[in-house]
Design an enzyme around this catalytic site. Structure first.
Site, short mmCIF file in Angstrom:
data_model
loop_
_atom_site.label_atom_id
_atom_site.label_comp_id
_atom_site.label_asym_id
_atom_site.label_seq_id
_atom_site.Cartn_x
_atom_site.Cartn_y
_atom_site.Cartn_z
N GLU A 1 36.97 52.05 35.08
CA GLU A 1 37.99 52.21 34.09
C GLU A 1 38.45 50.83 33.27
OE1 GLU A 1 37.74 53.98 36.57
OE2 GLU A 1 38.03 56.28 36.21
N PHE B 1 46.54 66.21 43.58
CA PHE B 1 45.23 65.16 43.90
C PHE B 1 45.16 64.45 42.57
CE2 PHE B 1 40.69 64.97 43.11
CZ PHE B 1 40.48 63.98 43.99
N GLN B 2 45.03 63.30 42.71
CA GLN B 2 44.77 62.39 41.60
C GLN B 2 45.94 62.03 40.68
OE1 GLN B 2 40.75 62.92 39.84
NE2 GLN B 2 39.97 61.24 41.28
N LYS C 1 46.86 68.24 32.20
CA LYS C 1 45.59 69.12 31.97
C LYS C 1 46.06 70.29 31.18
CE LYS C 1 41.38 70.33 34.31
NZ LYS C 1 40.92 70.29 35.75
N MET D 1 38.02 26.69 38.92
CA MET D 1 39.49 26.34 38.37
C MET D 1 40.20 26.28 39.89
SD MET D 1 40.99 24.99 36.14
CE MET D 1 40.47 25.65 34.50
#
Lengths: 171, 580
Positions: free
Chosen positions: B52, B114-115, B164, B478
């Site tokens: 993502e 969940f999630q 949802k 760097m």
């Protein structure tokens, strides 16, 4: 190396916001994430349709930071208007406190006498206690609480400051 | 005509109405209804990324290179948290994104489902605005407002979290424009008085500098044209920030190069000695100013910015003008009228003296490829294609900024504010989709490229012929450079051990892989990269101890630059160390 601290000023800001979910978290979070201080914060909706809330924030910081706080608040989409009452001029600051004092005998009488001097109202009483309601500038409430401490102070609840400009105009 | 539609369908219709071509996303449980609505819909093309974060950076690359908002679609919980780095990146670089995240059903919110993650809470301080939509009837107006907020004023990411059940539930979808609240109306014009004062200051300056930034690019191509026009009329020398590269042609005699920590000697000295600094769409970032109490000490400062909170945030200015760069530049040009430029010859003579320091010079080698040379050759061999260049973050990014030459806005994609390693390849993917006929090159480092290496699969899937040009010095360069200069060469964890074989990796993904190991292979290798019709990784093995100079060390002022050949103590006091 030592951490340096700058001298700061106390400012009272009023903020008009859309009364939507999460707005208070946005504003409180803005203060923590950018390292600004909040001494007090009050909020309530002020329109008939509950669409707009007015927030009064008492903050403390160097002058440049106060200006930044105003700018950062204005940058939030749901914020309509930010007013720095302290910078603008003569204004009112009021706070309400509920103060519970328990005791008997002379202490109880003295508490009631002082309440009268401070124009605190008795809003609840038992034979051994009072709850006083007191409105005023924060200093006045501080000194009343200080006196009550000697007379059996049990509990204090304070609202934080609500502010408004003096005079006929809206700020 | 009005009809009942599901929240997911209303969302898709809303995106179509906004003219969205691409959605960069990754499916998951909490966005399945939206993915079902997208199924078979040919009006929007969904680009399936591999992580993502890649979706958000690809949307950024698309947005920065086309000027249109980028759209991201990810699921709840890990989908949203993975995307958040890209959202924060877009927030700091003012890139317009609309990020749609799925959320668990409203009755499960707060139950540690969940999630589930508090996406609105997590994104609160790295989005310009965010929403949790609890009723499909609010979706159309929310989408409309989100696009307006993302693209107007100071652009930025706007996140819409959609539970949802809200995607599944139905509401009436009305034809025509949704009822939006029109509460966001940024100020775009300077006042007549401010413009008049600015003109007086510019006309009377003996040593003016235009210091411009990403705001000029964000304001659109017209701002670039107007900037060039105003510069021509006033004759003032001009420097840009990292984000402003391309808004002024790199071959112009008044171009000073980039300023700041790795800016040119002439740009930084000009800032230090100027009597007037006109800051246009830049924000006095710490990488630009160096030590604040020594920054441009004798100058009057004008600051033009669309975001009032950028003004006086870091550096107090004398004349703030809140407004859109293009609008204010047009006002300035009109007020300038037929004035002649002031005589700046003495000022320019001083600048020319500083130019002779040749601050971008670097040691030459006949065998080893110097990374600066690699970028210079890349520029020479690709300039006729007018490519879009993206970068990751680190030494290679600064070398690209210093040695690649830019002439147009929207051709330079880099993570400036947040400094996100892993930005470059997904950004190149987004840019390639938005500019299918252009050559798109990600100038990368061996460490950064591994941060979103999985997006190679995305380029393969959509047949995107992006080129990834890795300046491979086998270090987090760097970090290594800072450790050399400030921690007496104690190279704590900065060595890139166990690097993959980038050529084999390219082949594994169906790309072409090339390895360049010495100077004699450089030009042919670059040509082979350009000529290949598909995606290419070039593993350009460069000098492993080259440093990026010039450099203003942390806590130093513009006049204390380190150039190649200077002796550096390798230590730094605590105050300077703490600044980084």
């Amino acid at each position: 190396m030592k951490i340096k601290h700058e001298t700061s000023e106390r400012h009272v800001l009023t903020v008009l916001v859309d009364n939507e979910s999460g707005i208070l978290a946005k504003i409180a979070g803005l203060f923590t994430s950018r390292g600004y201080n909040i001494d007090s914060l009050t909020v309530a909706d002020i329109t008939d349709n509950h669409a707009v809330s007015r927030i009064t924030i008492v903050t403390r910081g160097p002058p440049a930071q106060i200006d930044q706080i105003e700018a950062q608040l204005e940058r939030l989409v749901p914020v309509h208007k930010v007013v720095d009452l302290t910078a603008l001029g003569p204004h009112l600051e009021r706070e309400l406190a509920l103060i519970k004092v328990a005791g008997t005998g002379e202490k109880r009488v003295e508490a009631l006498r002082l309440a009268d001097v401070f124009r605190a109202r008795v809003v609840d009483s038992t034979t051994s206690s009072f709850v006083f309601e007191l409105t005023g500038v924060p200093d006045k409430i501080d000194s009343f609480i200080g006196l009550m401490r000697e007379l059996g102070l049990v509990e204090v609840g304070r609202t934080g400051i609500v502010g408004m400009m003096r005079g006929a105009e809206a700020a | 005509m009005s009809e009942e539609r599901s929240g997911a369908e209303i969302l898709v219709e809303g995106l179509v109405k906004q003219g969205v071509e691409f959605v960069f996303g990754y499916p998951g449980g909490a966005v399945l209804p939206i993915y079902d609505s997208l199924f078979g819909d040919e009006r929007i093309r969904h680009i399936l990324v591999r992580h993502e974060a890649g979706a958000a950076h690809a949307a950024e690359g698309y947005a920065r290179s086309t000027g249109k908002p980028g759209v991201v679609l990810v699921t709840s919980g890990p989908g949203a948290t993975n995307a958040m780095t890209g959202v924060a990146d877009a927030f700091l670089d003012s890139i317009p994104l609309v990020v749609i995240t799925g959320q668990v059903a409203t009755n499960l919110i707060g139950s540690d489902a969940f999630q589930e993650a508090d996406t609105v809470g997590i994104s609160r301080h790295c989005t310009k605005h965010n929403y949790l939509v609890k009723d499909p009837a609010e979706l159309a107006a929310t989408i409309d407002e989100a696009f307006q907020i993302a693209t107007t004023g100071r652009p930025g990411p706007v996140l819409i979290d959609i539970p949802k059940d809200v995607q599944v539930a139905s509401a009436t979808l009305h034809d025509g424009a949704p009822q939006r609240r029109n509460r966001y109306t940024p100020r775009t014009e300077g006042s007549a008085d401010e413009i008049a004062q600015a003109i007086e200051l510019i006309a009377n300056a003996k040593a003016p500098v235009f210091y411009t930034g990403g705001g000029v690019v964000n304001s659109g191509p017209r701002a670039t044209e107007l900037l060039r026009e105003l510069q021509a009329k006033t004759g003032a020398p001009l420097t840009t920030t990292l984000m402003g590269l391309g808004s002024f042609p790199a071959d112009h005699p008044d171009w000073l190069g980039m300023l700041g920590m790795h800016g040119t000697y002439e740009a930084n000295l000009a800032m230090n000695q100027a009597d007037l600094i006109v800051c246009i769409g830049a924000r006095f970032d710490d990488r630009v100013t160096g030590r604040l109490d020594a920054f441009a000490p004798n100058s009057t400062k004008i600051h033009i910015d669309i975001d009032r909170s950028s003004i006086n945030k870091v550096v107090p200015v004398d004349l703030p003008i809140v407004g859109d760069c293009a609008t204010v530049l047009a006002q300035l040009l009109e007020a300038w009228g037929k004035r002649k430029p002031a005589d700046l010859s003495a000022w320019k003579a001083r600048i020319d003296e500083w130019r002779t320091r040749d601050s971008l010079a670097f040691p030459k080698s006949d065998i080893e490829i110097m990374p600066q040379l690699a970028v210079q050759r890349l520029y020479e061999l690709t300039k006729d294609r007018n490519p879009i260049i993206s970068t990751e973050v680190g030494q290679h990014q600064m070398w690209a900024a210093q040695h690649y030459q830019f002439f147009e806005p929207n051709r330079w994609l880099t993570s400036g504010g947040l400094g996100t390693m892993g930005y470059g390849m997904p950004a190149a993917i987004g840019a390639q989709l938005g500019n299918p006929d252009d050559l798109v090159i990600d100038i990368a480092g061996d460490a950064s490229i591994q941060m979103n290496i999985q997006e190679m699969g995305t380029a393969t899937q959509y047949r995107l012929p992006i080129k990834v040009f890795i300046l491979n010095n086998r270090w987090m360069g760097m970090v290594r450079q800072w450790q050399e200069l400030t921690y007496e060469s104690r190279y704590s964890q900065s060595y890139s051990d166990s690097l993959p074989d980038f050529v084999k990796l390219a082949e594994a993904y169906g790309w072409k892989g090339l390895r360049l190991e010495n100077v004699s292979q450089l030009d042919d290798g670059i040509r082979a990269m350009i000529d290949h019709p598909g995606p290419v990784i070039v593993d350009c093995c460069v000098s492993d101890e080259a440093n990026c100079f010039p450099m203003i060390p942390s806590g130093a002022s513009h006049v204390e630059m380190i150039l190649y050949g200077d002796t550096v103590a390798g230590t730094m006091d605590d105050e300077a160390k703490a600044l980084v």
